[in-house]
Design a protein around this motif. Structure first.
Motif, PDB file in Angstrom:
ATOM      1  N   ASN A 169     -95.693 -68.072 -43.023  1.00 23.56           N
ATOM      2  CA  ASN A 169     -96.476 -68.678 -44.100  1.00 23.56           C
ATOM      3  C   ASN A 169     -97.900 -68.943 -43.596  1.00 23.56           C
ATOM      4  N   PRO A 170     -98.847 -68.057 -43.940  1.00 25.35           N
ATOM      5  CA  PRO A 170    -100.212 -68.213 -43.416  1.00 25.35           C
ATOM      6  C   PRO A 170    -100.918 -69.477 -43.905  1.00 25.35           C
ATOM      7  N   ARG A 178     -92.470 -76.129 -38.072  1.00 27.58           N
ATOM      8  CA  ARG A 178     -91.151 -75.593 -37.707  1.00 27.58           C
ATOM      9  C   ARG A 178     -90.836 -74.294 -38.447  1.00 27.58           C
ATOM     10  N   GLY A 179     -90.401 -73.305 -37.729  1.00 26.90           N
ATOM     11  CA  GLY A 179     -90.002 -72.031 -38.341  1.00 26.90           C
ATOM     12  C   GLY A 179     -91.183 -71.166 -38.729  1.00 26.90           C
TER      13      GLY A 179
END
Ligand code: HEM
Length: 965
Positions: A627-628, A635-636
């Motif tokens: 996710n930019p 996290r993740g």
């Protein structure tokens, strides 16, 4: 006439705003350079003699009313460049050039056109004073959000809205300080302004937005217009007219590529990473892109041209444009390799649908959740389906942008902008110097010279740079240096936002609190959503709580849980983004009659993410975070190599016979729980369903997939499972502000005694509501009724609201308030309102009607094609269809229908029939006798269930143990 050669006498040059982006010359001295000693303070510029330039005495007349589009009788499945005919009930809605809508009546000081003033017709405080007073001392960066999301916000803003200002014969207006031109509404700068006093400025010029008539061509109240389509249809890439699109397309490309830059003064820009085209590459009439000569760099190279005129405004925005143009060009290439027989138009249209779908998905999956948080995403039905089609398209939703949204809510982005744009190498190290916004407005250098990475390094930099937090502050670059030419101050965007809201007649913050169901404030301390210190500042600025501007109060609110916006802005953004989704017939997830993608295509689009778009289209891109819009520390969200990110499976677009016509699965959702007893008699599931269809049709779908039962206090309750998106009920009704007004919240009864009921039935109310249109219910604490999980006996505009304690597990109801959206608020009477429910027996069938034949695509008996005829109703409750010749009921013919419902009509497509041909059908509708001849909102969900959904229904039914008949 101003031209670039003009110079000021003492070497000082400056600008004055002619419109939002174009400038003229106004002379003042340069700011001191470091080491040049103190600069003499100049006396404030005396207002020029007003007579010296042309000042019309009369306000500019509204532009003529645009002609009505001529919409076809069939459903088109591609975005028209100008957005016309997307809305089936009114092809003007969502068309470029239409007026912005109003959620509340305009608040002009003269009731017609003059900017809003304070209570008692007093002056409102100077927008500049508000801007500087509300500024927080410390600049704060977001711990987890990146600047990528912010620039994405600007990019989609430019897909949704562009409000033109007055432009007299292509020359703008000279709004220099002191002018009395009614086309100007300049911001007063106080004499002691810390910054602007340096240059002796007394005002910040602001040209008023172009006046236009309302959508029905009435000119009594001034309206403003949106030059572009509100839909998220990638207008930033393709423009908003056929002419513009034709000019943006590369005429030499047989596959429909968009033009890219040809002129590279420094010889960079390798062919596989092209820039945007330059204005010299398009027709001269498209050259008036926003690109002020005093600010644009390099002066000897023309500006870029994109689908939106503001593409040059900052290098990060221009880079985003570049990315999406590259995506289009990659798509048409790949699609043409896959389907050699596709013509140019089909390639362009298909690529546009995919690019639009990407824009929609990134916005609703990554951008909005950060802005609104989970509660508001759910409340306004903004979450995307994980699988299957979505059946929430509803033609009564109008995608048109509202004035409040475009002058205030979406401008929240201005507080989030980080003015430092770093540039990153493919390894996310430094690649070139950091750009500062204040010296980079309209600067194309960073994109043309690829030794520092061009658009590639800027976009990578955005994935690392922190966004600023949402507060009542914007960066200095925007607050003092907006569009400043070198060594000079510029304008103040926060002031312009406030002033724009006033000149658009946007009502005050307090009015919108009430609109959103919050308490009307009587004193400043009632603004409980705003922290105390900001409340105090507002109190020091404004004389009256009803004066406070929407924008400043909105950005001062405390954020809702999990989001950035405060409750008022989250509510207003919720309404607008819901309209953009439910009101877009070409929304990528649409199922049934409005399907744009096959299930396999939709699935492919679901797998395709912004990260992969970056991987696919930036030079030498090796890795990126999933996710930019979030930092890699979240996290993740650590960076992953590009090859591990799923690619767009274009195989789903390979032409062939095997395109599966139906959803492989339909995501289902549950209705609320309903009591299944009446006067102590237990009702069957079918009886409950029928009763709901007749009295609360919005709370249930017509074709249930299954149901569940439970027993509470010895009484049966049921809830139904429906295709996702097909339940229409909402705690925030979709109402047209031009058709009515919200009444006050009423609380007639309070749960008490043994029963603990809350009876807000209409007949027991003192009602002032004439012609109720919608009902809204919340607890005294402001929680929307359907979010409480309580079970209600009545909940409709005709019956009112009734909650019975015995239906609740804990034996009591919360205390609710009810309000109605009414045609008119009259005087209080003890009598029930005239619009009491029609007796349920008063239904009539329309005549049988057939408007189409199964030649061509199939038989399309859409409701929207007949709504204007006499004898059709606003909310039909049932549909019947039979063959024209032998009167065989539709359900016995064996044909498969893509739509067959009382809200849309019937659609039978030849291609998906085993025989390749549909029968010829006629349809009729059952309507309330009181409801004949109104407009019918169109929604579609499978009421004739396709075979795989039938299977799903059976699975669900067996899961529940019982089936609704
Ligand atoms: C990055 C720097 C940005 C600059 C320099 C900028 C500049 C401007 C300017 C000059 C205007 C017109 C002001 C007026 O005269 O009313 C404007 C309008 C607007 N801006 Fe920005 N903006 C930026 C970023 C953003 C962002 C990040 C968002 C949203 C997330 C945003 C949303 C809007 C909206 C909604 C409007 C009204 C558009 C219309 O209806 O015409 N802007 N901006």
């Amino acid at each position: 006439e101003i031209n670039a050669q003009q110079r000021c006498p003492e070497g000082g040059s400056s600008v004055t705003l002619f419109d939002r982006f174009q400038f003229g010359l106004q002379c003042r001295n340069p700011l001191p350079q470091p080491g040049t000693g103190p600069r003499p303070i100049l006396p404030p510029t005396t207002p020029p003699p007003v007579e010296s330039f042309f000042v019309p005495l009369e306000p500019d007349p509204p532009a003529p009313c645009p002609p009505k589009p001529n919409c076809p009788k069939t459903i088109e499945r591609f975005y028209r460049p100008d957005g016309s005919c997307n809305n089936l009930l009114d092809g003007r809605k969502g068309k470029a050039g239409q007026p912005h809508k109003r959620l509340l009546p305009a608040d002009y000081s003269d009731g017609k056109a003059l900017p809003r003033r304070g209570q008692g017709n007093r002056d409102l405080p100077s927008a500049r004073i508000i801007s500087t007073t509300m500024k927080e001392v410390v600049r704060r960066e977001s711990p987890d959000k990146t600047n990528f999301g912010v620039i994405w916000g600007q990019f989609i803003t430019h897909d949704i809205t562009d409000t033109p200002v007055i432009d007299r014969e292509g020359r703008g207006i000279d709004c220099r300080c002191g002018t009395r031109d009614p086309g100007c509404h300049n911001v007063d700068v106080p004499f002691n302004d810390r910054f602007f006093v340096e240059e002796g400025r007394t005002c910040l010029p602001l040209v008023r937005s172009q006046p236009v008539p309302d959508i029905e061509c009435n000119t009594d109240v001034r309206q403003t217009k949106n030059d572009i389509t509100p839909y998220l249809d990638a207008g930033t890439v393709y423009g908003h007219s056929q002419f513009q699109l034709d000019e943006l397309l590369d005429k030499t490309s047989p596959i429909g590529e968009l033009k890219t830059g040809q002129l590279h003064p420094h010889g960079f820009s390798p062919p596989h990473a092209p820039s945007l085209p330059l204005v010299t590459q398009v027709h001269s009439s498209l050259r008036d892109v926003a690109c002020p000569f005093g600010v644009h760099k390099p002066q000897n190279v023309p500006c870029f041209v994109g689908g939106d005129v503001r593409a040059n405004e900052n290098p990060a925005l221009a880079s985003m444009h570049t990315l999406l143009v590259r995506l289009h060009n990659k798509l048409v290439k790949d699609l043409s390799n896959l389907n050699r027989n596709w013509d140019k138009t089909r390639l362009i249209n298909t690529a546009r649908l995919i690019v639009s779908a990407v824009v929609q998905r990134v916005t609703y999956k990554q951008f909005l959740p950060e802005l609104l948080g989970p509660t508001y995403m759910k409340r306004f039905d903004l979450e995307l389906n994980e699988e299957g089609y979505w059946y929430g398209y509803d033609s009564s939703y109008d995608a048109t942008t509202s004035n409040a949204f475009i002058t205030a809510v979406l401008r929240v982005g201005h507080t989030l902008v980080n003015p430092e744009l770093s540039r990153s190498s493919p390894n996310f190290g430094t690649q070139g110097t950091t750009l500062n916004l204040k010296t980079s407005f309209f600067d194309s250098n960073p994109l043309l010279t690829t030794d520092q990475g061009g658009a590639n390094s800027i976009l990578r930099g955005l994935t690392k740079d922190a966004a600023e937090i949402m507060d009542s502050t914007i960066a200095d670059d925007l607050q003092n240096f907006l569009f400043a030419p070198q060594d000079f101050l510029g304008s103040d965007l926060l002031s312009l936002n406030l002033q724009r809201g006033r000149e658009h007649g946007v009502p005050s913050y307090n009015a919108f609190r009430v609109f959103c169901g919050l308490k009307r404030a009587r004193r400043f301390s009632d603004f409980t959503e705003i922290p105390r210190n900001r409340q105090r500042k507002l109190e020091g600025l404004y004389r009256n709580v009803d004066d406070v501007d929407l924008y400043i109060a909105g950005i001062s609110e405390t954020s809702v849980p999990g989001g950035l916006l405060g409750p008022t802005f989250a509510c207003l953004a919720g309404y607008q983004f819901r309209d953009l989704k439910k009101g877009d017939r070409l929304w990528h997830e649409n199922g049934g009659a409005f399907t744009v993608f096959t299930p396999a295509q939709l699935e492919a689009i679901r797998q395709y993410t912004l990260s992969k778009v970056l991987c696919d289209n930036l030079n030498d891109m090796r890795s990126v975070q999933p996710n930019p819009f979030l930092q890699t520390t979240v996290r993740g969200n650590s960076r992953v190599p590009c090859y591990q990110i799923p690619q767009l499976n274009l195989e789903a677009w390979r032409s062939g016979e095997s395109e599966p016509p139906f959803p492989e699965s339909v995501k289902h959702e549950f209705t609320s729980w309903f009591p299944a007893t009446h006067d102590d008699k237990t009702l069957t599931c079918t009886q409950v369903h029928n009763e709901l269809l007749a009295n609360r049709p919005d709370d249930v779908c017509s074709q249930v997939l299954g149901f569940e039962e439970r027993t509470v206090n010895g009484k049966k309750q049921v809830r139904f499972s429906c295709a996702a998106g097909s339940i229409r009920a909402t705690d925030y009704p979709n109402v047209d502000a031009s058709k009515g007004v919200w009444g006050d919240w009423e609380d007639i009864s309070t749960p008490s005694g043994r029963k603990q009921d809350d009876d807000e039935s209409l007949d027991s109310q003192t009602s002032t509501c004439e012609g109720p249109i919608a009902i809204q219910v919340h607890t005294l604490g402001g929680t929307p009724a359907r979010e409480t999980g309580e079970v209600f006996r009545k909940f409709s505009v005709t019956a009112g609201f009734l909650c019975m304690g015995n239906d609740q597990r804990n034996g009591r109801c919360q205390d609710y308030q009810v309000r109605y959206f009414c045609k008119k608020i009259g005087r209080s009477t003890r009598n029930p309102p005239p619009n009491t429910p029609a007796p349920s027996s008063a239904f009539v069938w329309t005549n049988w009607l057939s408007v189409d034949r199964p030649s061509g695509d199939g038989d399309q008996e859409y409701l929207f094609n007949v709504v204007s005829r006499n004898g059709f109703c606003r909310h039909p409750v049932q549909i019947e269809a039979r063959t024209v010749r032998s009167h065989i009921p539709a359900s016995f013919t064996g044909d498969i229908f893509t739509a067959f419902s009382h809200t849309i009509g019937l659609e039978c497509r030849n291609i998906i029939q085993p025989s390749r041909r549909c029968n010829d059908y006629e349809v009729r509708y059952r309507c309330r006798s009181t409801d004949i001849n109104g407009l019918v909102p169109l929604r579609d969900f499978p009421s004739f269930l396709p075979p795989d959904v039938q299977r799903r229904k059976q699975e669900l039914c067996s899961g529940f143990g019982v089936c609704c008949a």
